[in-house]
Write a protein that holds these residues in place. Structure first.
Motif, PDB file in Angstrom:
ATOM      1  N   MET A  85       1.075  -1.466   0.181  1.00  0.00           N
ATOM      2  CA  MET A  85      -0.774   0.392   0.115  1.00  0.00           C
ATOM      3  C   MET A  85       0.793   1.127   0.399  1.00  0.00           C
ATOM      4  SD  MET A  85      -2.697   1.490   2.792  1.00  0.00           S
ATOM      5  CE  MET A  85      -3.826  -0.265   3.071  1.00  0.00           C
ATOM      6  N   ASP A  86       0.858   2.280  -1.383  1.00  0.00           N
ATOM      7  CA  ASP A  86       2.073   3.021  -0.738  1.00  0.00           C
ATOM      8  C   ASP A  86       1.029   4.108   0.261  1.00  0.00           C
ATOM      9  OD1 ASP A  86      -0.776   4.833  -2.746  1.00  0.00           O
ATOM     10  OD2 ASP A  86       0.060   5.389  -4.237  1.00  0.00           O
ATOM     11  N   SER A  87       1.144   5.789   0.565  1.00  0.00           N
ATOM     12  CA  SER A  87       0.908   6.471   0.823  1.00  0.00           C
ATOM     13  C   SER A  87       0.165   6.856   0.981  1.00  0.00           C
ATOM     14  CB  SER A  87       1.988   7.472   1.403  1.00  0.00           C
ATOM     15  OG  SER A  87       2.993   7.848   0.046  1.00  0.00           O
ATOM     16  N   ARG A  88      -0.551   7.432  -0.801  1.00  0.00           N
ATOM     17  CA  ARG A  88      -1.524   7.704  -1.073  1.00  0.00           C
ATOM     18  C   ARG A  88      -2.750   7.097  -0.193  1.00  0.00           C
ATOM     19  NH1 ARG A  88      -5.626   7.030  -5.112  1.00  0.00           N
ATOM     20  NH2 ARG A  88      -4.693   5.609  -5.573  1.00  0.00           N
ATOM     21  N   TYR A 114      -2.885   5.006   1.978  1.00  0.00           N
ATOM     22  CA  TYR A 114      -2.984   5.092   3.312  1.00  0.00           C
ATOM     23  C   TYR A 114      -3.170   6.416   4.257  1.00  0.00           C
ATOM     24  CZ  TYR A 114      -1.091   4.004   7.944  1.00  0.00           C
ATOM     25  OH  TYR A 114      -1.259   3.587   9.482  1.00  0.00           O
ATOM     26  N   LEU A 115      -3.109   7.183   3.504  1.00  0.00           N
ATOM     27  CA  LEU A 115      -3.624   8.382   3.930  1.00  0.00           C
ATOM     28  C   LEU A 115      -5.074   8.715   3.124  1.00  0.00           C
ATOM     29  CD1 LEU A 115      -4.063  11.443   4.241  1.00  0.00           C
ATOM     30  CD2 LEU A 115      -3.012  11.870   2.828  1.00  0.00           C
ATOM     31  N   ILE A 116      -5.904   8.137   2.586  1.00  0.00           N
ATOM     32  CA  ILE A 116      -7.107   8.134   2.238  1.00  0.00           C
ATOM     33  C   ILE A 116      -7.669   7.188   3.581  1.00  0.00           C
ATOM     34  CG2 ILE A 116      -9.097   7.217   0.787  1.00  0.00           C
ATOM     35  CD1 ILE A 116      -7.060   8.232  -1.874  1.00  0.00           C
ATOM     36  N   MET A 125     -13.867  11.540   9.073  1.00  0.00           N
ATOM     37  CA  MET A 125     -13.577  12.720   8.521  1.00  0.00           C
ATOM     38  C   MET A 125     -14.424  12.926   7.252  1.00  0.00           C
ATOM     39  SD  MET A 125     -11.049  13.921  11.065  1.00  0.00           S
ATOM     40  CE  MET A 125     -10.532  14.069  12.475  1.00  0.00           C
ATOM     41  N   THR A 126     -14.754  14.392   6.985  1.00  0.00           N
ATOM     42  CA  THR A 126     -14.368  14.485   5.224  1.00  0.00           C
ATOM     43  C   THR A 126     -13.562  15.435   5.712  1.00  0.00           C
ATOM     44  OG1 THR A 126     -15.139  17.072   6.425  1.00  0.00           O
ATOM     45  CG2 THR A 126     -16.846  14.838   5.797  1.00  0.00           C
ATOM     46  N   ARG A 127     -12.649  15.152   4.048  1.00  0.00           N
ATOM     47  CA  ARG A 127     -11.001  16.156   3.975  1.00  0.00           C
ATOM     48  C   ARG A 127     -11.739  17.459   4.113  1.00  0.00           C
ATOM     49  NH1 ARG A 127     -10.947  16.092  -2.407  1.00  0.00           N
ATOM     50  NH2 ARG A 127      -9.783  13.688  -2.523  1.00  0.00           N
ATOM     51  N   ARG A 128     -12.416  18.040   4.257  1.00  0.00           N
ATOM     52  CA  ARG A 128     -12.276  19.561   4.858  1.00  0.00           C
ATOM     53  C   ARG A 128     -11.792  19.441   6.411  1.00  0.00           C
ATOM     54  NH1 ARG A 128     -11.351  24.014   3.065  1.00  0.00           N
ATOM     55  NH2 ARG A 128     -12.821  23.648   1.406  1.00  0.00           N
ATOM     56  N   GLU A 129     -12.775  18.409   7.104  1.00  0.00           N
ATOM     57  CA  GLU A 129     -12.507  18.750   8.862  1.00  0.00           C
ATOM     58  C   GLU A 129     -11.040  17.638   9.133  1.00  0.00           C
ATOM     59  OE1 GLU A 129     -17.408  16.790  10.074  1.00  0.00           O
ATOM     60  OE2 GLU A 129     -15.606  14.931   9.739  1.00  0.00           O
ATOM     61  N   PHE A 130     -10.925  16.527   8.368  1.00  0.00           N
ATOM     62  CA  PHE A 130      -9.395  16.562   8.520  1.00  0.00           C
ATOM     63  C   PHE A 130      -7.805  17.333   8.578  1.00  0.00           C
ATOM     64  CE2 PHE A 130      -5.373  13.339   6.874  1.00  0.00           C
ATOM     65  CZ  PHE A 130      -6.003  12.474   8.436  1.00  0.00           C
ATOM     66  N   CYS A 131      -8.722  18.313   7.595  1.00  0.00           N
ATOM     67  CA  CYS A 131      -7.739  19.908   7.078  1.00  0.00           C
ATOM     68  C   CYS A 131      -7.489  20.887   8.769  1.00  0.00           C
ATOM     69  CB  CYS A 131      -7.970  20.191   6.084  1.00  0.00           C
ATOM     70  SG  CYS A 131      -7.844  19.167   4.597  1.00  0.00           S
ATOM     71  N   ARG A 137      -6.358  21.830  -0.257  1.00  0.00           N
ATOM     72  CA  ARG A 137      -5.739  22.077  -1.261  1.00  0.00           C
ATOM     73  C   ARG A 137      -4.575  20.806  -1.590  1.00  0.00           C
ATOM     74  NH1 ARG A 137      -6.652  23.581  -6.421  1.00  0.00           N
ATOM     75  NH2 ARG A 137      -5.221  22.073  -7.658  1.00  0.00           N
ATOM     76  N   THR A 138      -3.493  21.288  -0.179  1.00  0.00           N
ATOM     77  CA  THR A 138      -2.059  19.938  -0.020  1.00  0.00           C
ATOM     78  C   THR A 138      -3.082  18.746   0.131  1.00  0.00           C
ATOM     79  OG1 THR A 138      -0.887  21.674   0.922  1.00  0.00           O
ATOM     80  CG2 THR A 138      -0.686  19.642   1.452  1.00  0.00           C
ATOM     81  N   LEU A 139      -3.945  18.466   1.116  1.00  0.00           N
ATOM     82  CA  LEU A 139      -4.561  17.379   0.862  1.00  0.00           C
ATOM     83  C   LEU A 139      -5.237  16.478  -0.317  1.00  0.00           C
ATOM     84  CD1 LEU A 139      -5.277  15.194   3.186  1.00  0.00           C
ATOM     85  CD2 LEU A 139      -6.984  15.756   3.946  1.00  0.00           C
ATOM     86  N   GLN A 140      -5.893  17.625  -0.875  1.00  0.00           N
ATOM     87  CA  GLN A 140      -6.367  17.088  -2.006  1.00  0.00           C
ATOM     88  C   GLN A 140      -5.439  16.153  -3.001  1.00  0.00           C
ATOM     89  OE1 GLN A 140      -8.147  20.056  -4.328  1.00  0.00           O
ATOM     90  NE2 GLN A 140      -9.631  19.208  -4.885  1.00  0.00           N
ATOM     91  N   ASP A 141      -4.155  16.904  -3.203  1.00  0.00           N
ATOM     92  CA  ASP A 141      -3.293  17.107  -3.968  1.00  0.00           C
ATOM     93  C   ASP A 141      -2.423  15.110  -4.020  1.00  0.00           C
ATOM     94  OD1 ASP A 141      -3.418  18.778  -5.705  1.00  0.00           O
ATOM     95  OD2 ASP A 141      -1.928  20.183  -4.575  1.00  0.00           O
ATOM     96  N   TRP A 142      -2.448  15.773  -2.248  1.00  0.00           N
ATOM     97  CA  TRP A 142      -1.542  14.761  -1.180  1.00  0.00           C
ATOM     98  C   TRP A 142      -2.857  13.003  -2.314  1.00  0.00           C
ATOM     99  CZ3 TRP A 142      -0.119  15.857   3.481  1.00  0.00           C
ATOM    100  CH2 TRP A 142       0.601  16.708   3.836  1.00  0.00           C
ATOM    101  N   GLU A 143      -4.027  12.632  -1.670  1.00  0.00           N
ATOM    102  CA  GLU A 143      -4.912  12.326  -1.690  1.00  0.00           C
ATOM    103  C   GLU A 143      -5.324  11.937  -3.627  1.00  0.00           C
ATOM    104  OE1 GLU A 143      -9.135  12.472  -0.584  1.00  0.00           O
ATOM    105  OE2 GLU A 143      -7.771  12.271   2.133  1.00  0.00           O
TER     106      GLU A 143
END
Length: 68
Positions: free
Chosen positions: A1-4, A6-8, A16-22, A30-36
């Motif tokens: 499993m790659d980091s992307r 694992y992060l998801i 959590m939603t992306r917003r809550e996680f951020c 935008r950083t989290l979005q790019d990572w995912e």
């Protein structure tokens, strides 16, 4: 499993939603979005720290609070 992946998995396991996680980790959306999406690779050490913090916060919420 790659980091992307694992992060998801980490984010979805917290419920959590992306917003809550951020907001929780104080990461720009935008950083989290790019990572995912795989547009950028997040540092492995940061992923390990985030997983550790999420685990400890969950365990910390179960402890009794004492009045000081």
């Amino acid at each position: 499993m790659d980091s992307r992946e694992y992060l998801i998995e980490l984010r979805t396991s917290t419920g959590m939603t992306r917003r809550e996680f951020c907001e929780y980790f104080e990461i720009p959306y935008r950083t989290l979005q790019d990572w995912e999406l795989g547009n950028r690779k997040m540092p492995d050490y940061l992923l390990r720290l985030m997983a550790y913090k999420a685990k400890m916060e969950k365990l910390g919420g179960e402890k009794k609070k004492t009045n000081e």
